[in-house]
Design a protein around this motif. Structure first.
Motif: not given
Length: 172
Positions: A93-103
């Motif tokens: 979940a943390a990786a998903l949030l980090d990846g999405l907000t970085a994009r």
């Protein structure tokens, strides 16, 4: 990054992922389950502001859905986050949030994240407060929708978490 995260691809969802997202949400036991139709629409219309984690076989094992607020174009509202039971506890979940907000930070200048969490959902509280800490952001909380606003029976209040501004050079 854990070994489990290394085996995952963080990607944009497609319409063919809609059924899997619905199943993951249904199996979560904590999310308000929307209609299967809504997950199909979400994967079509909000794929650019959502993310899916794919396992080695390409099948979704987790997702985050969100949208950019029309009145606040630098704010991402995170609608739902869910991870398949077999992949929980590994930082997906943390990786998903980090990846999405970085994009979205790079492409849309997203500087703030909002989400709502019902009282007692400690997993979501931990996810979003640790996200804020990783990104050097403040967290404010206030009741967005009181329980009396929901027409379909007893519902806990939805507490709005406002996170930001995000630090542009955070490490992920």
């Amino acid at each position: 990054m854990t070994a489990a995260q290394a085996d995952l691809l963080i990607d944009r969802p497609t319409v063919t992922d809609g059924a899997a997202l619905w199943r993951i949400a249904k199996d979560s036991g904590t999310l308000d389950l929307n209609s299967s139709y809504s997950y199909l629409l979400w994967c079509r219309d909000f794929a650019g502001t959502s993310a899916v984690a794919r396992g080695t076989d390409g099948a979704p094992v987790g997702f985050v859905t969100g949208y950019v607020r029309p009145e606040r174009p630098r704010t991402l509202l995170v609608w739902q986050v869910a991870v398949d039971a077999a992949h929980r506890g590994h930082g997906v979940a943390a990786a998903l949030l980090d990846g999405l907000t970085a994009r979205l930070g790079a492409g849309h200048g997203i500087a703030h994240v909002e989400t709502t969490i019902t009282p007692g959902n400690t997993a979501s509280e931990r996810l979003f407060t640790s996200y804020a800490a990783r990104h050097g952001a403040q967290v404010t909380r206030e009741v967005l929708f009181d329980s009396g606003l929901f027409p379909d029976g007893p519902h806990q209040p939805e507490v709005l978490y406002q996170i930001g501004p995000l630090t542009p050079h955070s490490s992920h």
